[in-house]
Enzyme design. Structure first.
Site, short mmCIF file in Angstrom:
data_model
loop_
_atom_site.label_atom_id
_atom_site.label_comp_id
_atom_site.label_asym_id
_atom_site.label_seq_id
_atom_site.Cartn_x
_atom_site.Cartn_y
_atom_site.Cartn_z
N ASP A 19 0.71 -1.43 -0.13
CA ASP A 19 -0.35 0.03 -0.01
C ASP A 19 0.59 1.52 0.14
OD1 ASP A 19 -2.22 -1.93 0.42
OD2 ASP A 19 -1.97 -1.56 2.20
N LYS A 22 2.60 1.83 -5.04
CA LYS A 22 3.11 1.17 -6.08
C LYS A 22 2.56 1.45 -7.08
CE LYS A 22 3.48 -2.69 -4.04
NZ LYS A 22 2.57 -2.14 -2.67
N LYS A 24 0.29 3.71 -8.65
CA LYS A 24 0.50 4.69 -9.84
C LYS A 24 2.04 5.20 -9.57
CE LYS A 24 0.68 9.40 -7.47
NZ LYS A 24 0.29 10.65 -7.08
N ALA A 48 -3.08 -8.43 -4.35
CA ALA A 48 -2.96 -7.29 -3.91
C ALA A 48 -4.08 -6.38 -4.64
CB ALA A 48 -1.95 -7.13 -5.37
N GLY A 49 -3.54 -4.85 -4.33
CA GLY A 49 -5.11 -3.78 -4.25
C GLY A 49 -3.89 -3.04 -4.98
N HIS A 50 -3.95 -2.64 -6.25
CA HIS A 50 -2.88 -0.97 -6.77
C HIS A 50 -3.52 -0.65 -7.53
CE1 HIS A 50 0.98 -4.16 -7.53
NE2 HIS A 50 0.71 -3.48 -6.20
N THR A 51 -3.75 0.57 -6.57
CA THR A 51 -5.31 1.78 -7.07
C THR A 51 -4.62 2.89 -8.11
OG1 THR A 51 -6.39 1.96 -4.57
CG2 THR A 51 -6.62 3.51 -5.97
N THR A 136 -5.77 -11.94 3.17
CA THR A 136 -6.84 -11.30 2.50
C THR A 136 -8.34 -12.09 2.24
OG1 THR A 136 -5.62 -11.90 0.72
CG2 THR A 136 -4.85 -9.61 1.64
N GLN A 233 2.35 -7.14 -2.65
CA GLN A 233 2.51 -6.73 -0.93
C GLN A 233 3.90 -5.35 -0.97
OE1 GLN A 233 2.22 -9.79 -2.64
NE2 GLN A 233 -0.09 -9.17 -2.31
N THR A 248 2.85 -12.93 3.46
CA THR A 248 2.48 -13.72 2.95
C THR A 248 3.17 -14.51 1.84
OG1 THR A 248 1.28 -12.84 0.22
CG2 THR A 248 3.57 -12.11 0.47
N GLY A 345 -10.90 -3.72 3.00
CA GLY A 345 -12.10 -2.37 3.48
C GLY A 345 -11.42 -2.53 4.74
N LYS A 374 2.41 10.57 -1.43
CA LYS A 374 1.36 10.79 -0.39
C LYS A 374 1.99 11.61 0.26
CE LYS A 374 -2.22 7.30 0.20
NZ LYS A 374 -3.13 7.00 1.00
P1 IMP Z 1 -2.25 -12.94 2.31
O1 IMP Z 1 -1.57 -12.59 1.08
O2 IMP Z 1 -3.91 -12.91 1.33
O3 IMP Z 1 -2.52 -14.00 2.63
O4 IMP Z 1 -2.22 -12.02 3.06
C1 IMP Z 1 -0.92 -12.14 4.53
C2 IMP Z 1 -0.22 -11.04 4.48
O5 IMP Z 1 0.00 -10.26 3.63
C3 IMP Z 1 -1.74 -9.64 5.63
O6 IMP Z 1 -1.17 -9.66 6.35
C4 IMP Z 1 -2.73 -9.46 4.49
O7 IMP Z 1 -2.93 -7.97 5.10
C5 IMP Z 1 -0.94 -8.91 3.62
N1 IMP Z 1 -1.32 -8.70 2.51
C6 IMP Z 1 -1.67 -8.99 1.36
N2 IMP Z 1 -1.61 -8.20 0.02
C7 IMP Z 1 -1.74 -7.32 0.78
C8 IMP Z 1 -1.74 -6.35 -0.32
O8 IMP Z 1 -1.61 -5.87 -1.44
N3 IMP Z 1 -0.82 -4.97 0.81
C9 IMP Z 1 -0.63 -4.95 2.66
N4 IMP Z 1 -0.95 -5.44 2.64
C10 IMP Z 1 -1.34 -6.97 2.16
#
Ligand code: IMP
Length: 476
Positions: A19, A22, A24, A48-51, A136, A233, A248, A345, A374
């Site tokens: 977060d 990346k 952007k 992952a969630g890249h906004t 996640t 991540q 992860t 969320g 930021k």
């Molecule tokens: P998993 O990858 O879903 O198994 O999650 C393992 C850990 O990595 C947890 O603490 C998640 O919140 C964190 N995590 C996984 N993907 C992301 C991401 O894209 N951004 C921030 N934290 C992440």
């Protein structure tokens, strides 16, 4: 980007817990790339969630590389785990005028996330009770587990005749584990719909270009194209060098680029590090600079956005940010930075920048350039802090101990005064910035220069707003 990196792959890696912005960063860099260049993911999946804000709209990409809005080739690399239906749905959200399918390819070596992986992920997480990781819930860990157990289904298997049969065998194996180990019986009804979606996703993948990651990289470099390996991540989530077990299941740092694309390490150049001006963490695990410490960790674990809105309905961001209560400061920082998980969320835990951890991340990534994101979130603060050292056993150090838990570490902080007004006032000004013309407030420039000196790398972009163009290209 440095011109002499042309013949190397440039990893673009988050230096904290994800977060960092990346998406952007990549989008900004990709906007200057051409159709001969490549942006590729090399690990992770739709955890992952890249906004990205593009033309006034916000998009969250989870599998598709952030270069999608440019002209570049985009690739889902061998080290990834891919949920076919999530992939299909993500492509459907891309506006029609963006033609990307002819630029998109997928590695045959990437692992398929099956519907039963999602059950395994959430049920095993639940069974951990207070010891949960904060996953996640996207099935990431069980998919990589199957890879290591040498039984995973991969993208290349889709075209094999026995694919359906192998799918069924593995699915039934998962069901057995769920029943025998977790006492959870997956109902046919639950599975039916997710399987229908899965097969729809498989059909979509069959229509795509399947391409070996290593070949694609080699071809691109041979034509003098640039290659960006987009991390997901953050470095501190790395399966081996992150804060295990709160990590992860893949290699998130630059070392993962070689194994995740199948390329020789010698082809990997210095990396671009994405650095948020403060720290956040979603999920469990150590966080030495967390504002409000344990209270914040518990609050973010147990509460939802709506609870926070109720408790702090009309945030006086200015006064909260400068409150004497660190927990309140943390809430205000979360609000100011909109630090809510893009995928889940969840409330992100917030804290000051942690120089020892960032230095460690830069070292293992061979970070030669930085994108600072930021910075505008500090508008309205009077002063901010940076953790410069830890005190361990009575001594100041920037070395990272094996155990990062709260009881073991105290931070030494340095304070910085913050500018009056908003950095967004600088948007629309020439993006090339020259400090001599004083376009950014001196407090911002001092902070940027301090980071460069302390971290020993040049900051090439300073991002001061969510839109792609709201990055100031450093030019001094
Ligand atoms: P998993 O990858 O879903 O198994 O999650 C393992 C850990 O990595 C947890 O603490 C998640 O919140 C964190 N995590 C996984 N993907 C992301 C991401 O894209 N951004 C921030 N934290 C992440």
């Amino acid at each position: 980007m440095n011109k002499n990196k042309n013949l190397k792959v440039t990893p673009l890696i988050g230096l904290q817990w994800g977060d960092e912005g990346k998406g952007k960063g990549v989008a900004r860099i990709a906007s200057s790339l051409s159709k001969n260049d490549l942006v590729t993911r090399f690990q992770g999946g739709n955890n992952a969630g890249h906004t990205i804000f593009h033309k006034g709209k916000s998009y969250v990409f989870q599998l598709i590389p952030s270069g999608v809005f440019g002209k570049v080739k985009i690739h889902l690399g061998a080290g990834m785990v891919i949920n076919p239906y999530a992939f299909l749905k993500e492509t459907e959200r891309i506006p029609e005028e963006i033609s990307f399918l002819s630029r998109l390819s997928v590695s045959p070596h990437a692992v398929l996330v099956m519907p039963t992986h999602l059950f395994l992920d959430s049920i095993s997480e639940k069974s951990k009770g207070k010891k949960k990781i904060g996953s996640t819930g996207k099935g990431i860990s069980p998919s990589y587990t199957d890879l290591v157990m040498r039984r995973a289904l991969r993208i290349g298997d889709i075209s094999q005749r026995d694919f359906k049969n192998r799918y069924k065998i593995l699915r039934d194996e998962h069901k057995k584990i769920l029943k025998n180990i977790f006492q959870y019986k997956v109902s046919d009804k639950e599975l039916r719909e997710s399987e229908r979606n899965f097969w729809q996703g498989i059909k979509f993948i069959r229509s795509l270009i399947i391409k070996n990651s290593a070949e694609l990289v080699a071809e691109t470099l041979a034509k003098n194209g640039k290659v960006i390996a987009e991390g997901a991540q953050g470095t501190l989530h790395d399966i081996r060098f992150g804060n295990y077990p709160f990590v992860t299941s893949s290699h998130t740092f630059a070392g993962g680029v070689a194994t995740g694309l199948g390329i020789p390490p010698a082809l990997i150049g210095g990396s671009i590090g994405i650095l948020k001006a403060y720290s956040t963490r979603v999920g469990e695990g150590p966080f030495p600079t967390e504002l409000g410490g344990e209270k914040s960790a518990v609050w973010c674990r147990d509460k939802k956005v709506i609870d926070e809105k109720e408790k702090f309905p009309h945030p006086q961001i200015g006064s909260m940010l400068n409150s004497k209560d660190e927990f309140i400061q943390g809430v205000a920082l979360r609000k100011a930075g909109s630090e809510i998980g893009a995928v889940t969320g969840r409330l992100r835990r917030t804290g000051w920048l942690d120089i020892p951890l960032v230095k460690f991340a830069m070292k293992i990534n061979n970070t030669t350039e930085l994108v600072l994101t930021k910075l505008d979130v500090f508008n309205n603060f009077k002063k901010i802090k940076v953790c410069t050292h830890y005190i361990i056993d009575g001594k100041a150090t920037t070395k990272i101990p094996f155990d990062l838990s709260r009881e073991k570490i105290k931070c030494i902080y340095k304070s910085f005064p913050i500018w009056k007004g908003k950095l967004s006032d600088y948007h629309g000004k020439p993006t090339r910035l020259n400090s001599r013309s004083g376009e950014l407030p001196k407090e911002a420039i001092n902070y940027i220069k301090y980071l460069e000196k302390t971290l020993g790398a040049k900051i090439i972009y300073v991002c001061t707003g969510p839109e792609e163009h709201e990055c100031i290209e450093r030019y001094w």
